[in-house]
Design an enzyme around this catalytic site. Structure first.
Site, PDB file in Angstrom:
ATOM      1  CB  VAL A 150      -4.051  -0.238   5.613  1.00  0.00           C
ATOM      2  CG1 VAL A 150      -4.513  -1.432   6.395  1.00  0.00           C
ATOM      3  CG2 VAL A 150      -3.793  -0.602   4.164  1.00  0.00           C
ATOM      4  CB  SER A 192      -1.996   8.094   4.323  1.00  0.00           C
ATOM      5  OG  SER A 192      -2.487   8.789   3.206  1.00  0.00           O
ATOM      6  CB  CYS A 194      -0.929   0.002   1.214  1.00  0.00           C
ATOM      7  SG  CYS A 194      -1.880   1.525   1.345  1.00  0.00           S
TER       8      CYS A 194
HETATM    9  N1  GSH Z   1      -7.526   8.008   1.713  1.00  0.00           N
HETATM   10  C1  GSH Z   1      -6.915   6.849   2.323  1.00  0.00           C
HETATM   11  C2  GSH Z   1      -6.735   5.787   1.242  1.00  0.00           C
HETATM   12  C3  GSH Z   1      -6.164   4.481   1.811  1.00  0.00           C
HETATM   13  C4  GSH Z   1      -6.405   3.312   0.872  1.00  0.00           C
HETATM   14  O1  GSH Z   1      -7.087   3.436  -0.156  1.00  0.00           O
HETATM   15  N2  GSH Z   1      -5.849   2.167   1.255  1.00  0.00           N
HETATM   16  C5  GSH Z   1      -6.107   0.968   0.482  1.00  0.00           C
HETATM   17  C6  GSH Z   1      -4.853   0.090   0.371  1.00  0.00           C
HETATM   18  S1  GSH Z   1      -3.577   0.857  -0.544  1.00  0.00           S
HETATM   19  C7  GSH Z   1      -7.138   0.130   1.211  1.00  0.00           C
HETATM   20  O2  GSH Z   1      -7.053  -0.046   2.403  1.00  0.00           O
HETATM   21  N3  GSH Z   1      -8.098  -0.428   0.491  1.00  0.00           N
HETATM   22  C8  GSH Z   1      -9.054  -1.333   1.043  1.00  0.00           C
HETATM   23  C9  GSH Z   1     -10.424  -1.079   0.540  1.00  0.00           C
HETATM   24  O3  GSH Z   1     -10.644  -0.058  -0.144  1.00  0.00           O
HETATM   25  O4  GSH Z   1     -11.291  -1.892   0.822  1.00  0.00           O
HETATM   26  C10 GSH Z   1      -5.590   7.236   2.969  1.00  0.00           C
HETATM   27  O5  GSH Z   1      -4.958   8.194   2.496  1.00  0.00           O
HETATM   28  O6  GSH Z   1      -5.204   6.619   3.975  1.00  0.00           O
END
Ligand code: GSH
Length: 221
Positions: free
Chosen positions: A51, A64, A11
């Protein structure tokens, strides 16, 4: 209090937090989960099912950019510019970086060529906008800032994609090329991912089974 970062190995959003922790020399624990089969405890504490999460005692911080800000505040000196307007400008471009992550994701995971091409074009257009903001060699000039940590994961993946399928995404963007090389040479960036990131990333793309998988991935997962 020692924070615990909840991560998925490939990620880019998590990687931002790790870069900040490493730049600060801060102590932390990291727990990897499989996002395809997230554990029950993760579902219970993650409001968006995403995450990174940062657990600090009983508190859970998500998003994040917010996690980066928190880590920056509790581990002085700050990596943000001091001038409020410049800081706001940096925060805006940190937000923009997330849209580039999504273009990159949409490009590599595209099922059809049309979607892949359109995401690639959007990525190129947005890279140009970022390039116009660069002081060089870092975003703000000679010093590494939080905004640099926010973009480094994008460049790490772009460099891998260029190896697997040369696209010349940096062509005509010499400042960005220097920025990317400067960031990728930094120990905190190099040590912010697991050693097997290239294989995991490529395998993940390959497992999506569409046009992007054929172009960038492998079917070895
Ligand atoms: N806006 C979030 C985006 C985080 C994100 O999209 N993480 C992805 C992994 S890279 C995730 O957890 N995806 C799981 C899902 O959407 O179900 C941040 O900046 O933390």
């Amino acid at each position: 209090m020692k924070p615990e970062l909840v991560s998925f190995k490939i990620c880019p959003f998590v990687q931002r937090s790790v870069i900040v922790l490493k730049e600060k020399g801060a102590d932390y624990d990291i727990t990897y989960i499989n996002l395809k089969e997230p554990p029950e405890w993760f579902r219970e504490i993650s409001p968006l099912g995403k995450v990174p999460l940062l657990k600090v005692g009983d508190a859970v911080v998500f998003e994040s950019a917010v996690i980066m800000e928190y880590l920056d505040e509790v581990n002085p000196p700050s990596l943000h510019p001091t001038d409020p307007l410049r800081k706001a400008h940096n925060r805006a471009w940190i937000e923009f970086a997330s849209t580039l992550f999504m273009c990159q994701f949409n490009m590599v995971m595209a099922k059809e060529q049309e979607a892949c091409d359109s995401a690639e074009q959007e990525l190129r257009d947005k890279l140009k906008l970022v390039d116009a903001q660069l002081a060089g060699p870092f975003f703000n000039g000679n010093d590494f800032s939080l905004v640099d940590a926010a973009y480094a994961p994008l460049f790490m993946r772009m460099a891998l994609l260029e190896q697997w399928c040369p696209m010349g995404l940096m062509e005509g963007l010499p400042k960005m090329q220097v920025w990317s090389e400067t960031l990728l040479a930094r120990p905190a960036v190099q040590n912010s991912v697991v050693d097997e990131l290239p294989q995991l990333y490529r395998g993940h793309i390959g497992s999506s089974g569409g046009y992007g998988a054929k172009r960038f991935g492998t079917d070895n997962t």
